[in-house]
Design an enzyme around this catalytic site. Structure first.
Site, PDB file in Angstrom:
ATOM      1  N   HIS A 227       0.896  -1.242   0.575  1.00 30.40           N
ATOM      2  CA  HIS A 227       0.143   0.131   0.159  1.00 30.40           C
ATOM      3  C   HIS A 227       1.134   0.839  -0.202  1.00 30.40           C
ATOM      4  O   HIS A 227       1.964   1.364  -0.766  1.00 30.40           O
ATOM      5  CB  HIS A 227      -0.840  -0.019   0.809  1.00 30.40           C
ATOM      6  CG  HIS A 227      -2.337   1.016   1.027  1.00 30.40           C
ATOM      7  ND1 HIS A 227      -2.009   1.716   0.208  1.00 30.40           N
ATOM      8  CD2 HIS A 227      -2.925   1.156   2.498  1.00 30.40           C
ATOM      9  CE1 HIS A 227      -3.883   2.297   0.614  1.00 30.40           C
ATOM     10  NE2 HIS A 227      -3.574   2.268   1.488  1.00 30.40           N
ATOM     11  N   HIS A 266      -1.773  -1.718  -9.965  1.00 31.79           N
ATOM     12  CA  HIS A 266      -3.012  -2.016  -8.888  1.00 31.79           C
ATOM     13  C   HIS A 266      -4.357  -2.539  -8.712  1.00 31.79           C
ATOM     14  O   HIS A 266      -4.659  -3.567  -9.702  1.00 31.79           O
ATOM     15  CB  HIS A 266      -3.601  -0.508  -9.534  1.00 31.79           C
ATOM     16  CG  HIS A 266      -4.273   0.013  -8.270  1.00 31.79           C
ATOM     17  ND1 HIS A 266      -5.534   0.117  -8.250  1.00 31.79           N
ATOM     18  CD2 HIS A 266      -3.440   0.824  -7.459  1.00 31.79           C
ATOM     19  CE1 HIS A 266      -5.977   0.843  -7.164  1.00 31.79           C
ATOM     20  NE2 HIS A 266      -4.705   2.093  -6.879  1.00 31.79           N
ATOM     21  N   ASP A 317       2.512   5.586  -6.928  1.00 27.43           N
ATOM     22  CA  ASP A 317       3.471   5.760  -6.388  1.00 27.43           C
ATOM     23  C   ASP A 317       5.202   5.826  -7.035  1.00 27.43           C
ATOM     24  O   ASP A 317       5.711   6.494  -6.351  1.00 27.43           O
ATOM     25  CB  ASP A 317       3.579   4.401  -5.398  1.00 27.43           C
ATOM     26  CG  ASP A 317       2.288   4.682  -4.263  1.00 27.43           C
ATOM     27  OD1 ASP A 317       2.569   6.158  -3.189  1.00 27.43           O
ATOM     28  OD2 ASP A 317       1.613   3.746  -3.899  1.00 27.43           O
TER      29      ASP A 317
HETATM   30  C1  LIG Z   1      -1.017  -3.714  -6.310  1.00 26.41           C
HETATM   31  C2  LIG Z   1      -0.781  -4.453  -6.118  1.00 26.41           C
HETATM   32  C3  LIG Z   1      -0.566  -5.444  -4.714  1.00 26.41           C
HETATM   33  C4  LIG Z   1      -1.585  -5.666  -6.348  1.00 26.41           C
HETATM   34  O1  LIG Z   1      -1.778  -6.640  -6.454  1.00 26.41           O
HETATM   35  P1  LIG Z   1      -2.869  -8.040  -7.170  1.00 26.41           P
HETATM   36  O2  LIG Z   1      -4.336  -6.771  -7.203  1.00 26.41           O
HETATM   37  O3  LIG Z   1      -3.535  -8.960  -6.099  1.00 26.41           O
HETATM   38  O4  LIG Z   1      -2.479  -8.228  -8.022  1.00 26.41           O
HETATM   39  P2  LIG Z   1      -1.752  -9.690  -8.070  1.00 26.41           P
HETATM   40  O5  LIG Z   1      -0.886  -9.379  -6.918  1.00 26.41           O
HETATM   41  O6  LIG Z   1      -2.949 -10.321  -7.798  1.00 26.41           O
HETATM   42  O7  LIG Z   1      -0.833  -9.407  -9.375  1.00 26.41           O
HETATM   43  C5  LIG Z   1      -1.886 -10.035 -10.391  1.00 26.41           C
HETATM   44  C6  LIG Z   1      -0.153 -10.947 -10.904  1.00 26.41           C
HETATM   45  O8  LIG Z   1       0.458  -9.135 -11.848  1.00 26.41           O
HETATM   46  C7  LIG Z   1       2.095  -9.469 -10.587  1.00 26.41           C
HETATM   47  N1  LIG Z   1       1.801  -8.882 -10.750  1.00 26.41           N
HETATM   48  C8  LIG Z   1       1.354  -7.062  -9.901  1.00 26.41           C
HETATM   49  N2  LIG Z   1       2.210  -6.429 -10.136  1.00 26.41           N
HETATM   50  C9  LIG Z   1       3.019  -6.699  -9.658  1.00 26.41           C
HETATM   51  C10 LIG Z   1       4.266  -5.849  -9.517  1.00 26.41           C
HETATM   52  N3  LIG Z   1       3.802  -4.311  -8.732  1.00 26.41           N
HETATM   53  N4  LIG Z   1       5.227  -6.750 -10.345  1.00 26.41           N
HETATM   54  C11 LIG Z   1       5.977  -7.953 -10.571  1.00 26.41           C
HETATM   55  N5  LIG Z   1       4.919  -7.860 -10.950  1.00 26.41           N
HETATM   56  C12 LIG Z   1       3.475  -7.864 -10.266  1.00 26.41           C
HETATM   57  C13 LIG Z   1       1.607 -10.569 -10.185  1.00 26.41           C
HETATM   58  O9  LIG Z   1       2.682 -11.433  -9.624  1.00 26.41           O
HETATM   59  C14 LIG Z   1       0.761 -11.598 -10.066  1.00 26.41           C
HETATM   60  O10 LIG Z   1       1.409 -12.460 -11.203  1.00 26.41           O
HETATM   61  P3  LIG Z   1       0.882 -14.065 -11.502  1.00 26.41           P
HETATM   62  O11 LIG Z   1      -0.979 -14.264 -11.816  1.00 26.41           O
HETATM   63  O12 LIG Z   1       1.995 -14.357 -12.674  1.00 26.41           O
HETATM   64  O13 LIG Z   1       1.066 -14.436  -9.764  1.00 26.41           O
HETATM   65  C15 LIG Z   1      -0.107  -5.209  -6.610  1.00 26.41           C
HETATM   66  O14 LIG Z   1       0.375  -4.907  -7.853  1.00 26.41           O
HETATM   67  C16 LIG Z   1       1.848  -5.107  -5.984  1.00 26.41           C
HETATM   68  O15 LIG Z   1       1.951  -6.014  -4.958  1.00 26.41           O
HETATM   69  N6  LIG Z   1       2.192  -3.153  -6.449  1.00 26.41           N
HETATM   70  C17 LIG Z   1       3.333  -3.707  -5.710  1.00 26.41           C
HETATM   71  C18 LIG Z   1       3.409  -2.977  -4.420  1.00 26.41           C
HETATM   72  C19 LIG Z   1       2.699  -1.581  -5.045  1.00 26.41           C
HETATM   73  O16 LIG Z   1       3.116  -0.674  -5.726  1.00 26.41           O
HETATM   74  N7  LIG Z   1       1.265  -0.857  -4.212  1.00 26.41           N
HETATM   75  C20 LIG Z   1       0.956   0.620  -3.926  1.00 26.41           C
HETATM   76  C21 LIG Z   1      -0.623   0.327  -4.611  1.00 26.41           C
HETATM   77  S1  LIG Z   1      -0.716   1.752  -5.058  1.00 26.41           S
END
Ligand SMILES: CC(C)(COP(=O)(O)OP(=O)(O)OC[C@H]1O[C@@H](n2cnc3c(N)ncnc32)[C@H](O)[C@@H]1OP(=O)(O)O)[C@@H](O)C(=O)NCCC(=O)NCCS
Length: 380
Positions: A227, A266, A317
């Site tokens: 987050h 996201h 971010d």
């Molecule tokens: C924001 C976040 C938690 C959303 O996650 P989510 O909706 O739960 O999506 P998932 O984590 O299930 O991601 C789906 C796929 O994309 C990949 N993915 C998503 N964000 C990624 C990232 N930042 N880097 C690498 N891979 C990513 C996941 O590994 C997953 O791959 P898979 O299906 O091969 O396992 C995720 O994108 C993330 O961890 N981002 C980095 C942290 C961040 O920037 N947070 C600020 C958000 S405003």
């Protein structure tokens, strides 16, 4: 092992896709890659309004007229002043403490002496929301200066919210252009639907707990790197990459080892975060203006590689991280800065929750053993 059948069909890990409430505060619209605060597009607000107008819009429900803004500014400026006793308590925190932890502790302390501590009416919560919006910026600046062995700088009542924060941090009046870009990042961070920290705040206050408790829950939730913590991690990554020529290989290597690239992806926006689109243009301009175009170039290659390899785009971010770096803001307070902007959004959600409250209490699917017989202690 028993698995309860309760709601198995409707279970969605991480509540993905689940509607958990109704709000009039912000409209996250992934289909149009847009974000609106009470019906106003954030691009329109970021380009024309200041943070104070946006905070007022969320807390009070409409854009202020001049008189309303003047009163709101007076209230914010009054709240900015931290008492000497309170500053002494901040000084007693460990110098190497995490800056989100010191913010959380400071806000918990504030709740003890808030003039409306025993009043949870709508009007009292509006007053608390306004006070906290003023207090947060002073606390973040003071905590950081204290951690560096410096004295906090008293607020300057002639300065707007963004400018005054930068002044309290650096003990120097900021350049108007930098203050304006900083203000835009605050506007981009002010609210965002039922994100994790806002939801935590709403859950807390849905038990009829108080506004400060909701805000403390939200701070703890924002801290995590999935987050708000992502802006600090994104900048550490850019520093580790170091230069544009290393960016592509760095990302490919990181993805090969299943690393999450911070500042990307996201839950809601799958084809781009409108806040990142908005801030990207200013990040580029700032990078060139301060004579460090390499940061925008490196970020652009990271983004292009992520899109090509994973079809994942930057979130708010990512540009914010290097905007703050180019403004010489210490990395340790990027997430507290997110919090000092989001406090107006959190507070508005708490007020909205309490105005039409229903306890938030979802179900869980039970997957453990059942019907076990108690085994006496001396037989285990
Ligand atoms: C924001 C976040 C938690 C959303 O996650 P989510 O909706 O739960 O999506 P998932 O984590 O299930 O991601 C789906 C796929 O994309 C990949 N993915 C998503 N964000 C990624 C990232 N930042 N880097 C690498 N891979 C990513 C996941 O590994 C997953 O791959 P898979 O299906 O091969 O396992 C995720 O994108 C993330 O961890 N981002 C980095 C942290 C961040 O920037 N947070 C600020 C958000 S405003």
């Amino acid at each position: 092992m028993t698995t309860s059948q309760a709601s198995k069909e409707s279970y969605s890990p991480g509540l993905e896709g689940i509607v958990a409430g109704v709000t009039q505060l912000s409209f996250v619209n992934p289909a149009l890659n847009s974000l609106m605060y009470r019906g106003y597009d954030i691009r329109d607000l970021a380009e024309h309004a200041c943070y104070e107008e946006v905070a007022f819009l969320l807390i009070y429900g409409h854009l202020p007229n001049q008189k309303e803004l003047d009163t709101f500014n007076t209230d914010l400026r009054t709240a900015r002043k931290l008492s000497p006793e309170f500053i002494n308590t901040l000084k007693s925190f460990p110098k190497n403490a995490n800056m989100m932890d010191t913010l959380r502790a400071a806000v918990a302390l504030l709740s003890l002496s808030d003039p409306d501590v025993k009043n949870d009416s709508h009007e009292a919560n509006v007053r608390k929301a306004t006070r906290l919006t003023g207090q947060f910026a002073s606390i973040v600046a003071a905590n950081y200066r204290i951690s560096q062995g410096k004295d906090p700088v008293a607020p300057d009542a002639t300065l707007g919210h963004a400018e005054n924060f930068l002044y309290m941090l650096f003990d120097e009046k900021p350049d108007a252009y930098l203050a304006r870009i900083f203000d835009m990042t605050l506007i981009a961070y002010t609210d965002h639907g039922f994100n994790a920290s806002t939801f935590a705040a709403r859950v807390t206050t849905s038990t009829l707990s108080d506004l400060h408790s909701g805000i403390v829950s939200a701070i703890g939730t924002l801290k995590g790197s999935l987050h708000g913590g992502a802006n600090e991690e994104a900048m550490k990554m850019l520093l580790e990459i170091g230069s544009p020529d290393k960016a592509e290989a760095w990302v490919i290597d990181a993805l090969a080892t299943k690393k999450k690239i911070m500042g990307f992806g996201h839950r809601e926006y799958k084809t781009g975060d409108p806040r990142a689109f908005l801030l990207n243009d200013y990040a580029k301009e700032l990078s060139e203006r301060v004579g460090q175009p390499q940061w925008h170039q490196t970020a652009t290659i990271v983004a292009q590689t992520m899109e090509r390899e994973k079809n994942i785009l930057p979130n708010v971010d990512f540009p914010t991280a290097y905007i703050y770096y180019l403004m010489k803001l210490p990395i340790d307070i990027y997430t507290p800065i997110f919090a000092l902007a989001r406090v107006a959004g959190w507070s508005s959600h708490i007020i909205e929750q309490l105005d039409a409250n229903r306890l938030i209490r979802p179900k869980a699917i039970y997957e453990g053993p059942d019907h076990l017989s108690y085994v006496p202690l001396n037989q285990r």
